[in-house]
Design a protein around this motif. Structure first.
Motif, PDB file in Angstrom:
ATOM      1  N   GLY A 108       0.874  -1.042   0.097  1.00 24.36           N
ATOM      2  CA  GLY A 108       0.033   0.089   0.148  1.00 24.36           C
ATOM      3  C   GLY A 108       0.892   1.063   0.239  1.00 24.36           C
ATOM      4  O   GLY A 108       0.703   2.195  -0.806  1.00 24.36           O
ATOM      5  N   VAL A 131      -2.180   6.433   4.112  1.00 27.05           N
ATOM      6  CA  VAL A 131      -2.128   4.919   3.435  1.00 27.05           C
ATOM      7  C   VAL A 131      -2.875   4.159   4.215  1.00 27.05           C
ATOM      8  O   VAL A 131      -2.328   3.780   5.385  1.00 27.05           O
ATOM      9  CB  VAL A 131      -0.449   4.546   3.297  1.00 27.05           C
ATOM     10  N   THR A 182      -3.491   1.147   4.352  1.00 21.25           N
ATOM     11  CA  THR A 182      -2.904  -0.182   4.981  1.00 21.25           C
ATOM     12  C   THR A 182      -1.367  -0.357   5.077  1.00 21.25           C
ATOM     13  O   THR A 182      -0.893  -1.157   5.239  1.00 21.25           O
ATOM     14  CB  THR A 182      -2.850  -1.284   3.686  1.00 21.25           C
TER      15      THR A 182
END
Ligand code: HEC
Length: 148
Positions: free
Chosen positions: A76, A103, A105
């Motif tokens: 990610g 982000v 993840t």
């Protein structure tokens, strides 16, 4: 006499301008204390090695997700970083306020810094290290990163 007054006024003005930009930048010494929150995962300075997170020497102005001694970023993060050119003050502020909002993840398990002063100070601290972990002028590094 008039010349001396002018010179003194000029020096005072120069000092005021210098103080203003230093204040804008944040205080690297105060930032070093904030960096204690990062140390569980990140190293910086001479001989810094990757830990849970990548070492952060020269991070200001560097491309997000650039090679840091083979550190393996999450997928990610790599996808997000692909079109970013440089970690500058704006991007670092977003990231460090709430990494998961940037982000979703990311494997950086850190809730984020909430105080503006803490953010500014820790970014000034990061900016005071060059790519080899030596000391550099943080103001110049932040300025160069802003125009990348
Ligand atoms: C619990 C561990 C942890 C803590 C605490 C943490 N980080 Fe991270 N950090 C990581 C990880 C893991 C990554 C890699 C993210 C990914 O791949 O998703 C990362 C990535 C980063 C990056 C991107 C590096 C690059 O090369 O692009 C920066 C900048 C960063 N962290 C700064 C900080 C700062 C500053 C702090 C403290 C205010 C902090 N981190 C606290 C684990 C942590």
């Amino acid at each position: 006499m008039r010349i001396i007054t002018l010179v003194l006024a000029g020096a005072a003005l120069g000092y005021a301008v210098g103080a203003a930009s230093a204040q804008e930048m944040g205080d690297p010494a105060a930032g070093e204390k904030i960096f204690n929150k990062c140390k569980a995962c990140h190293a910086i300075g001479e001989g810094a090695k990757n830990r849970i997170g990548p070492e952060l020497n020269g991070i200001v102005g560097d491309k997000p997700g650039a090679d840091r001694g083979g550190y393996k970023f999450s997928k990610g993060f790599q996808d997000w970083a692909a079109d970013k050119t440089a970690w500058n003050e704006t991007l670092l502020t977003q990231w460090l306020t709430n990494p998961r909002a940037v982000v979703k993840t990311t494997k950086m398990a850190f809730p984020g810094l909430k105080k503006d002063a803490d953010l500014k100070n820790v970014i000034a601290y990061l900016a005071s290290f060059d790519a080899k972990g030596g000391k550099q002028d943080p103001a110049a590094a932040l300025k160069a990163a802003a125009s990348k």
